[in-house]
Design an enzyme around this catalytic site. Structure first.
Site, PDB file in Angstrom:
ATOM      1  N   LYS A 196       0.851  -1.187   0.000  1.00  0.00           N
ATOM      2  CA  LYS A 196       0.000   0.000   0.000  1.00  0.00           C
ATOM      3  C   LYS A 196       0.887   1.238   0.000  1.00  0.00           C
ATOM      4  CE  LYS A 196      -3.816   2.173   2.548  1.00  0.00           C
ATOM      5  NZ  LYS A 196      -4.693   2.049   3.734  1.00  0.00           N
ATOM      6  N   LYS A 249      -2.166  -1.620  -3.832  1.00  0.00           N
ATOM      7  CA  LYS A 249      -2.949  -0.390  -3.823  1.00  0.00           C
ATOM      8  C   LYS A 249      -2.014   0.809  -3.904  1.00  0.00           C
ATOM      9  CE  LYS A 249      -6.330   2.098  -0.982  1.00  0.00           C
ATOM     10  NZ  LYS A 249      -7.033   2.178   0.316  1.00  0.00           N
TER      11      LYS A 249
END
Length: 327
Positions: A196, A249
């Site tokens: 992330k 992400k």
């Protein structure tokens, strides 16, 4: 040049049916995970200004939102909560009567076959907006793990089929896996936000989830967008700690990372098509600059071609509808 002295690749493109025969990557509605934002209260359906077509909904509107997704062939949803109250330790995240817990319980009863994924983080629930316990301006890693573990167990009790921790604390998968096992939830998988990045693409989500940090930023725990090898280390750690899925992400600017991680790991890989990626396309489409349907399906196909098995996307309903229209 004589015929036969070069390859005629166009032979496999001569018609729509021919192109369909040799198509390598296919999108299906079951590839999509639909995100939903759930609010406290009743009779609430608030549009998110920076995300056209996305709403925050109260529990009395929740079932109809999910029914529409189910009818389109979408098999899984991820639930984000917007609590009415926040405090310094995010206690509504792990409260058994918290908004996500009530949403999960309601959805499990109404849609027993739908895979319910719980976003497991603290940032929406803390008054400072960070993903953990803060002391003297620093986000503390190990004390935060205890709260994340408590949140995961509470969500599993409420009916979550999958726990999706998104906080990027070191050791979060191990802590959550251990807590779930001890609580008797050995069969509940962990869908880790393994990679992330600290990304500018998250802006609209923070409007939707009311999760903007009140001071500083998240760069001490989310990853530097410039780093590739670090992503492989993060994915390796989460795999070793017991993750069952790996999330990358954002997705659109990180297709190389999706492919790198897919090449090194055999776990199901999830691309998160984040809010900024969604809103840019919506804005351009509303201005008439692009063909939204064509762009979205091409983008999602690219994510799957890069190695994603599943895609969390705010376009889930639209994309599923367009795929059905193409049948």
């Amino acid at each position: 040049m004589m015929n036969g002295h070069y390859n005629r690749h166009r032979r496999l493109r001569v018609s729509g049916n021919m192109r369909a025969m040799v198509r390598e990557t296919h999108l299906h509605p079951e590839d999509f995970i639909y995100p939903i934002f759930v609010l406290e209260g009743q009779n609430k359906k608030y549009p998110v200004a920076s995300m056209p077509g996305v709403y925050q909904v109260s529990l009395d509107y929740l079932n109809e939102e999910i029914q529409e997704a189910v009818d389109l062939g979408i098999k899984s949803v991820i639930v984000f909560g917007v609590p009415a109250e926040k405090d310094e330790v995010g206690s509504q995240a792990y409260c058994d009567t918290g908004i996500v817990q009530r949403a999960l319980s309601q959805l499990k009863e109404a849609f027993p076959d739908t895979v319910l994924i719980a976003d497991t983080c603290l940032c929406q629930y803390t008054d400072h907006g960070h993903c953990g316990i803060v002391k003297e301006g620093k986000v503390l890693n190990d004390p935060t793990l205890q709260l994340l573990a408590a949140t995961a167990v509470s969500q599993a009790k409420a009916g979550a089929d999958i726990i999706a921790p998104s906080n990027m604390m070191d050791g979060f998968v191990a802590a959550i896996r251990s807590a779930l096992d001890e609580a008797g939830f050995e069969d509940v998988p962990v869908m880790s936000y393994a990679v992330k990045y600290s990304s500018a693409y998250y802006g609209p989500f923070r409007d939707a989830a009311h999760s903007s940090p009140q001071f500083g930023d998240r760069k001490t725990y989310q990853m530097d967008p410039a780093n590739r090898l670090e992503a492989l280390r993060e994915a390796e750690s989460d795999t070793a700690e017991g993750a069952d899925f790996l999330i990358i992400k954002p997705a659109l600017a990180y297709l190389d990372i999706i492919r790198d991680v897919k090449n090194q790991h055999n776990l199901p890989l999830v691309a998160y098509n984040v809010s900024g990626e969604y809103s840019m396309i919506k804005a351009a489409a509303e201005n008439g600059w692009i063909d939204e349907r064509a762009i979205v399906l091409e983008m999602l196909t690219g994510m799957k071609r890069a190695g994603a098995d599943l895609i969390i996307t705010y376009f889930a309903k639209d994309a599923a509808r367009w795929l059905k229209d193409n049948e």
